[in-house]
Design an enzyme around this catalytic site. Structure first.
Site, PDB file in Angstrom:
ATOM      1  N   LYS A 165     -13.421   1.618  -3.305  1.00  0.00           N
ATOM      2  CA  LYS A 165     -14.603   1.879  -2.411  1.00  0.00           C
ATOM      3  C   LYS A 165     -15.815   2.487  -3.196  1.00  0.00           C
ATOM      4  O   LYS A 165     -16.663   2.455  -2.807  1.00  0.00           O
ATOM      5  CB  LYS A 165     -13.738   2.932  -1.156  1.00  0.00           C
ATOM      6  CG  LYS A 165     -13.171   2.255  -0.449  1.00  0.00           C
ATOM      7  CD  LYS A 165     -12.772   3.177   0.722  1.00  0.00           C
ATOM      8  CE  LYS A 165     -11.931   2.438   1.961  1.00  0.00           C
ATOM      9  NZ  LYS A 165     -11.274   3.516   2.907  1.00  0.00           N
ATOM     10  N   GLU A 218       0.816  -1.293  -0.046  1.00  0.00           N
ATOM     11  CA  GLU A 218      -0.205  -0.075  -0.087  1.00  0.00           C
ATOM     12  C   GLU A 218       0.893   1.327  -0.075  1.00  0.00           C
ATOM     13  O   GLU A 218       0.606   2.448  -0.574  1.00  0.00           O
ATOM     14  CB  GLU A 218      -1.082  -0.016   1.225  1.00  0.00           C
ATOM     15  CG  GLU A 218      -2.283   0.522   0.983  1.00  0.00           C
ATOM     16  CD  GLU A 218      -3.338   0.166   2.110  1.00  0.00           C
ATOM     17  OE1 GLU A 218      -4.481  -0.294   1.920  1.00  0.00           O
ATOM     18  OE2 GLU A 218      -2.867   0.541   3.226  1.00  0.00           O
ATOM     19  N   HIS A 225       6.394 -27.134  -0.854  1.00  0.00           N
ATOM     20  CA  HIS A 225       5.502 -28.375  -1.626  1.00  0.00           C
ATOM     21  C   HIS A 225       4.448 -27.858  -2.403  1.00  0.00           C
ATOM     22  O   HIS A 225       3.506 -28.470  -2.843  1.00  0.00           O
ATOM     23  CB  HIS A 225       4.973 -29.274  -0.565  1.00  0.00           C
ATOM     24  CG  HIS A 225       6.263 -29.892   0.407  1.00  0.00           C
ATOM     25  ND1 HIS A 225       6.718 -31.203   0.080  1.00  0.00           N
ATOM     26  CD2 HIS A 225       6.938 -29.528   1.031  1.00  0.00           C
ATOM     27  CE1 HIS A 225       7.650 -31.545   0.979  1.00  0.00           C
ATOM     28  NE2 HIS A 225       7.776 -30.152   1.398  1.00  0.00           N
TER      29      HIS A 225
HETATM   30  O1  PA5 Z   1      -3.173   1.808   6.064  1.00  0.00           O
HETATM   31  C1  PA5 Z   1      -4.248   2.275   5.832  1.00  0.00           C
HETATM   32  O2  PA5 Z   1      -4.325   3.534   6.009  1.00  0.00           O
HETATM   33  C2  PA5 Z   1      -5.357   1.410   5.596  1.00  0.00           C
HETATM   34  O3  PA5 Z   1      -5.167   0.158   5.609  1.00  0.00           O
HETATM   35  C3  PA5 Z   1      -6.553   1.624   6.610  1.00  0.00           C
HETATM   36  O4  PA5 Z   1      -5.963   1.205   7.830  1.00  0.00           O
HETATM   37  C4  PA5 Z   1      -7.722   0.772   6.490  1.00  0.00           C
HETATM   38  O5  PA5 Z   1      -8.368   1.033   5.357  1.00  0.00           O
HETATM   39  C5  PA5 Z   1      -8.640   0.775   7.652  1.00  0.00           C
HETATM   40  O6  PA5 Z   1      -8.844   2.080   7.855  1.00  0.00           O
HETATM   41  P1  PA5 Z   1      -9.606   2.981   9.161  1.00  0.00           P
HETATM   42  O7  PA5 Z   1      -8.699   2.569  10.199  1.00  0.00           O
HETATM   43  O8  PA5 Z   1     -10.139   4.315   8.834  1.00  0.00           O
HETATM   44  O9  PA5 Z   1     -11.079   2.001   9.169  1.00  0.00           O
END
Ligand code: PA5
Length: 417
Positions: A407, A273, A294
């Protein structure tokens, strides 16, 4: 504390990278105190911090409950889950059991967990920085409903909301309903948030020592915050850039213990990410060996050559041995009396040699021990390396614009239901 072996990797060209790395280091040091820069994770954990103490104390208080349902997704879930999976059976006294929810929308999964909870004495920790993420919001509604049915108004005292201290729907509802809250600092993004209230409250409830983790971060900072080309976190970041230049676009995080499965998931999120944007980045994947030797071992050894390996290892001493048999039906008598951990190490070393012979580059990262201290130390190493690798690649380590696209599409479809 960490031994990093680059001997099976490409050579480092110091002249090519040193100036750039030190410039980035200086820039980060200057920017880290600006709230807008999402670099809060570098200092937050090791500063005297009332909110962290509150989270830990509250966690210890919640050990009175049999089960804590931890609701969250992505960075609000993977770090906690990774530490829990590694330590739940290693700590001397298990306290509250953690059940993770809100990380998928599978009806079957939700139904199964809700059924299990009917007979458990449980509490809830909902974690969402934005306070508006679909998966945890759905799970919270469902579990909260069950909690109120079981405990009536007393349910309120069993809910901890971990969210942004100033904004978001979740914060608003926590105030309206009178739930206790824990703050996630505004300048720390989800995947860098494990060493905040996000991880410390549930892990303390489970009986995992948060202060030991903080000690690990403190010591890690002494090494990985150094302005030095030989800083191991920076060397690993450079290694990843060199791999990319050599068209090695897949990194396989490898461990030899299934309890590390979620640590590797956390790493995949951290690097995936942070780095995967603007058509750039290394695709992170993971294997647990010897299991995956394996299944994927053949491909890693002889398939397309666009990957390299980062192996995470710690010597252990579980004192598991088997005895010699009168009839050596399986041919294992030669190994009788040898600790299984040594056999596992030889499996790692043998695989490493085979991969090297098959032209698969690898980096070996060895921990001295497996403890909350050492895993926190290792996590900070990766967080520093990840941010450096992103800056070298000229991408923002802390945003995730692509996440918004799916989203939006999901929301469109749901609006038409
Ligand atoms: O690293 C990030 O910012 C994302 O993976 C968020 O943690 C994830 O989308 C969850 O978001 P939130 O904590 O706002 O629910």
């Amino acid at each position: 504390m960490l031994k990093i072996d680059f001997k099976d990797f490409y050579d480092f060209d110091k002249n090519k990278y040193e100036k750039n790395v030190l410039e980035i280091h200086d820039k980060v040091e200057k920017l880290k105190n600006y709230n807008s820069e999402y670099l809060g994770w570098m200092e937050y954990t090791t500063k005297q911090n009332d909110e962290i103490d509150k989270a830990i104390q509250l966690g210890i208080e919640f050990q009175k409950f049999e089960t804590l349902v931890v609701i969250g997704i992505g960075g609000s879930f993977l770090g906690t889950k990774s530490f829990y999976e590694i330590f739940k059976d290693r700590i001397s006294q298990q306290k509250t059991k953690l059940i993770f929810l809100g990380n998928n929308i599978s009806g079957h999964y939700l139904k199964t967990v809700l059924k299990k909870l009917e007979n458990k004495d449980f509490a809830i920790n909902i974690i969402s920085k934005s306070g508006g993420t679909l998966e945890p919001a759905i799970a919270f509604r469902l579990v909260k409903d069950l909690l109120y049915k079981k405990y009536g108004e007393d349910a309120k005292t069993r809910i901890i909301v971990t969210t942004d201290p100033f904004k978001g729907n979740l914060r608003k509802s926590a105030i309206d309903e009178g739930y206790q809250t824990l703050a996630i600092p505004g300048n720390i993004g989800g995947r860098y948030s494990i060493f905040t209230t996000v991880g410390f409250f549930p892990l303390s409830a489970a009986g995992i020592d948060a202060y030991e983790m903080i000690e690990g971060i403190r010591d890690a900072k002494k090494i990985f915050d150094k302005r030095n080309f030989d800083n191991p976190a920076y060397k690993y970041a450079i290694a990843r850039r060199i791999a990319c230049e050599k068209d090695k676009k897949i990194e396989i995080f490898t461990a030899y213990d299934p309890t590390f499965t979620y640590f590797l998931e956390w790493l995949k999120q951290l690097f995936g990410e942070s780095e995967g944007k603007d058509g750039k980045g290394i695709y992170p994947m993971s294997v647990i060996n010897t299991r995956d030797l394996h299944s994927l071992g053949q491909f890693i050894q002889e398939g397309t050559k666009d990957h390299f390996e980062t192996i995470i290892w710690a010597d252990e001493n579980n004192e598991i041995i088997f005895d010699e048999l009168d009839v050596d039906f399986d041919g294992l008598n030669d190994l009788a009396g040898i600790d299984i951990d040594i056999i596992n190490r030889k499996a790692m070393e043998g695989t490493r040699i085979a991969h090297k012979n098959g032209n698969i580059k690898n980096i070996l990262i060895e921990l001295e021990e497996i403890s909350p201290y050492s895993l926190a130390y290792l996590s900070y190493f990766f967080m520093k390396a990840c941010s450096m690798t992103c800056y070298l690649l000229k991408v923002d380590p802390f945003n995730q614009p692509g996440v918004e696209d799916y989203k939006k599409e999901i929301k469109n479809l749901l609006n038409n239901l």
